[in-house]
Design a protein around this motif. Structure first.
Motif, PDB file in Angstrom:
ATOM      1  N   THR A   1      -8.235  10.780  -1.975  1.00  0.00           N
ATOM      2  CA  THR A   1      -7.687   9.584  -2.618  1.00  0.00           C
ATOM      3  C   THR A   1      -8.179   9.535  -4.056  1.00  0.00           C
TER       4      THR A   1
ATOM      5  N   ASP B   1       1.410  -3.233 -11.940  1.00  0.00           N
ATOM      6  CA  ASP B   1       1.295  -3.599 -10.521  1.00  0.00           C
ATOM      7  C   ASP B   1       0.036  -3.031  -9.854  1.00  0.00           C
TER       8      ASP B   1
ATOM      9  N   THR C   1      -0.804   0.185  -9.565  1.00  0.00           N
ATOM     10  CA  THR C   1      -0.723   1.609  -9.215  1.00  0.00           C
ATOM     11  C   THR C   1      -1.209   2.439 -10.397  1.00  0.00           C
TER      12      THR C   1
ATOM     13  N   THR D   1       3.410   8.256 -10.712  1.00  0.00           N
ATOM     14  CA  THR D   1       2.699   7.102 -10.167  1.00  0.00           C
ATOM     15  C   THR D   1       1.983   7.513  -8.888  1.00  0.00           C
TER      16      THR D   1
ATOM     17  N   ARG E   1      -0.284   5.744  -5.720  1.00  0.00           N
ATOM     18  CA  ARG E   1      -0.797   4.531  -5.073  1.00  0.00           C
ATOM     19  C   ARG E   1      -2.283   4.723  -4.763  1.00  0.00           C
ATOM     20  N   LEU E   2      -3.048   3.669  -4.869  1.00  0.00           N
ATOM     21  CA  LEU E   2      -4.489   3.752  -4.635  1.00  0.00           C
ATOM     22  C   LEU E   2      -4.811   4.236  -3.230  1.00  0.00           C
ATOM     23  N   SER E   3      -3.968   3.885  -2.262  1.00  0.00           N
ATOM     24  CA  SER E   3      -4.218   4.283  -0.869  1.00  0.00           C
ATOM     25  C   SER E   3      -3.731   5.695  -0.552  1.00  0.00           C
ATOM     26  N   GLU E   4      -3.018   6.305  -1.486  1.00  0.00           N
ATOM     27  CA  GLU E   4      -2.423   7.621  -1.243  1.00  0.00           C
ATOM     28  C   GLU E   4      -3.515   8.676  -1.089  1.00  0.00           C
TER      29      GLU E   4
END
Length: 200
Positions: free
Chosen positions: A58, A127, A129, A149, A151-154
């Motif tokens: 992550t 937002d 990201t 982009t 996502r923080l959880s990716e």
């Protein structure tokens, strides 16, 4: 006469220094482990050399929390996309060490045969990201670089065609220019000549 000799030595030395060729930058050194491309040393990004490593995980795990721009290797669009472009143009290439362009799955963090997207965080979208410089390596043609982009959880370790990349300044030795040594030797020689003439 002595003053003229010193002036000539200074002019020669300054001229030699100004005409000294800049050290050539070698091609990046690819780092391979068990047939996978895990990184490269001496990747040129806008005239600065970096060592690169492909990693999975992550954004928070790889980039010290991923909650501040200071966590990232680059902090603006221009440098992050230039770094992504450097990967496509200098690292993710077919060579005698491996077909890293034709077979994107040979890049560490990627197992998908058709493509591998390498992302380099550099900022945040409104937002929350993460803005990334993005190097898209496709089997055959269609390679590109730009922005993307994340996502923080990716978690790239569970995505077969995505990896993160770290850039650190390369630890390259700076050789002493030979012209400085030559200039110093010339000055010592003139000093010795001057002392010899004074004795005689």
């Amino acid at each position: 006469m002595k003053l003229v000799l010193w002036a000539m030595a200074l002019l020669f030395g300054a001229g030699a220094l100004s005409f000294a060729p800049a050290p050539a930058q070698a091609a990046p050194i690819l780092l391979i482990s068990e047939g996978k491309l895990i990184g490269a040393n001496n990747v040129d990004v806008l005239g600065t050399l970096y060592d690169v490593s492909f990693v999975d995980g992550t954004c928070a795990a790889v980039f010290s929390g991923c909650d501040s721009v200071s966590d990232f290797d680059f902090n603006d669009f221009a440098s992050a996309t230039a770094a992504a472009g450097a990967l496509i143009q200098q690292v993710l290439l077919d060579s005698s060490l491996g077909n890293f362009d034709s077979l994107p799955s040979l890049t560490a963090g990627c197992s998908y045969v058709a493509n591998c997207t390498v992302e380099l965080p550099y900022g945040f979208w409104p937002d929350g990201t993460v803005k990334t410089g993005l190097a898209g390596n496709f089997a055959g043609s269609g390679d590109f670089w730009g922005t993307g982009t994340l996502r923080l959880s990716e978690n790239t370790s569970v995505i077969s065609n995505q990896a993160l990349v770290r850039f650190t300044l390369a630890a390259t030795a700076v050789p002493e220019p030979a012209t400085l040594v030559l200039f110093g030797a010339g000055l010592l020689g003139l000093a010795g000549l001057s002392r010899r003439r004074r004795r005689g």
